[in-house]
Write a protein that holds these residues in place. Structure first.
Motif, short mmCIF file in Angstrom:
data_model
loop_
_atom_site.label_atom_id
_atom_site.label_comp_id
_atom_site.label_asym_id
_atom_site.label_seq_id
_atom_site.Cartn_x
_atom_site.Cartn_y
_atom_site.Cartn_z
N SER A 113 0.86 -1.18 0.00
CA SER A 113 0.00 0.00 0.00
C SER A 113 0.90 1.24 0.00
O SER A 113 2.04 1.19 0.46
N GLU A 121 -5.86 9.37 0.22
CA GLU A 121 -6.18 8.15 -0.50
C GLU A 121 -5.03 7.17 -0.38
O GLU A 121 -3.87 7.56 -0.31
N TRP A 123 -3.46 3.65 -2.14
CA TRP A 123 -3.47 2.72 -3.26
C TRP A 123 -3.00 1.38 -2.73
O TRP A 123 -2.02 1.29 -1.99
N VAL A 124 -3.71 0.31 -3.11
CA VAL A 124 -3.33 -1.04 -2.70
C VAL A 124 -3.00 -1.83 -3.97
O VAL A 124 -3.82 -1.95 -4.87
N GLU A 161 -5.94 -0.85 -6.76
CA GLU A 161 -7.20 -0.18 -6.45
C GLU A 161 -6.93 1.00 -5.53
O GLU A 161 -6.03 0.96 -4.70
N ARG A 162 -7.77 2.02 -5.67
CA ARG A 162 -7.68 3.19 -4.80
C ARG A 162 -8.71 3.03 -3.68
O ARG A 162 -9.86 2.72 -3.92
N GLU A 163 -8.24 3.24 -2.46
CA GLU A 163 -9.13 3.19 -1.30
C GLU A 163 -9.10 4.56 -0.63
O GLU A 163 -8.03 5.13 -0.46
N GLN A 164 -10.25 5.06 -0.29
CA GLN A 164 -10.33 6.36 0.38
C GLN A 164 -10.10 6.16 1.88
O GLN A 164 -10.70 5.28 2.48
N GLN A 165 -9.21 6.94 2.46
CA GLN A 165 -9.00 6.88 3.90
C GLN A 165 -10.08 7.69 4.59
O GLN A 165 -10.54 8.70 4.08
#
Length: 169
Positions: A113, A121, A123-124, A161-165
Motif C-alpha cells: 500500500s 487516498e 493505493w493497494v 485499487e484506490r481506497e479512500q481513507q
C-alpha cells in the motif's frame, strides 16, 4: 481421498538488489533511469528518474519508479520476472497533477500500500497468484502500459485499487 492444492501468494519482501547507475533527462522526452541488478551485474533502463521502492518475490521483482517532475509526477510500477524482463507495468499519473509517493508498506505476502496523489487516498497493489482478466484496463489515472491483451480485456498479475481513507477526528 480428495487432494486439495492451495496456491500460496508470492511473498513480498523489501530488497536492495537494484542500485541506480545513472539518470538521463532529455528536454523533449521522458527521463530514463539505469539500474544495476547487483547479484547478476546486469544493467537495465526504465522510464523514470527516481527509484522509490524495490521488492523481491518468488518469481521476480516489483520496482516503483517516479519521474521526479514536481507538478506532473507519474509513478510507474514494473513487475520483472526472474530473468529481469518486464512482464507487466502500470502507470499512475494525471496531467498537471503533483504526486509524492508516501507511506509505502507491505500489507501482506501479496499486497503493498502507498499514497501518491494525496495523503487522503491509499493505493493497494495486489500480486495475483494466477492471472486475471481486467475488463477495464484504462481507468484514469491508472494506465497499463504492458500486459497481454485479448479482445476488450487485459490479462494481468497485478491488481491496483484506490481506497479512500477515513478522515481522523
Amino acid at each position: 481421498m480428495n487432494l486439495i492444492v492451495a496456491i500460496l501468494p508470492m511473498p513480498l519482501s523489501p530488497t536492495t538488489d537494484f542500485r541506480v547507475i545513472a539518470t538521463h533527462s532529455p528536454e523533449d522526452a521522458c527521463p530514463e533511469i539505469v539500474l544495476e541488478h547487483t547479484p547478476s551485474r546486469q544493467q537495465l533502463a526504465f522510464e523514470g528518474a527516481q527509484l522509490e521502492g524495490q521488492f523481491a518475490m518468488d518469481n521476480g521483482f516489483i520496482l516503483l519508479i517516479t519521474d521526479d517532475v514536481p507538478f506532473e509526477e507519474r509513478l510507474v510500477i514494473y513487475r520483472l520476472d526472474q530473468k529481469l524482463q518486464v512482464c507487466e507495468s502500470i502507470t499512475l499519473g494525471a496531467a498537471y497533477t503533483p504526486g509524492i509517493i508516501g507511506d509505502l508498506q507491505i500489507l501482506s505476502a501479496s499486497q503493498l500500500s502507498f499514497s501518491f496523489f494525496n495523503n487522503e487516498e491509499v493505493w493497494v497493489l495486489e500480486l495475483l497468484a494466477k492471472p486475471a482478466w481486467d475488463r477495464k484496463p484504462f481507468q484514469h489515472p491508472v494506465r497499463r502500459t504492458s500486459g497481454v491483451f485479448r479482445r476488450s480485456s487485459l490479462r494481468l498479475y497485478i491488481k491496483i485499487e484506490r481506497e479512500q481513507q477515513m478522515p481522523m477526528n
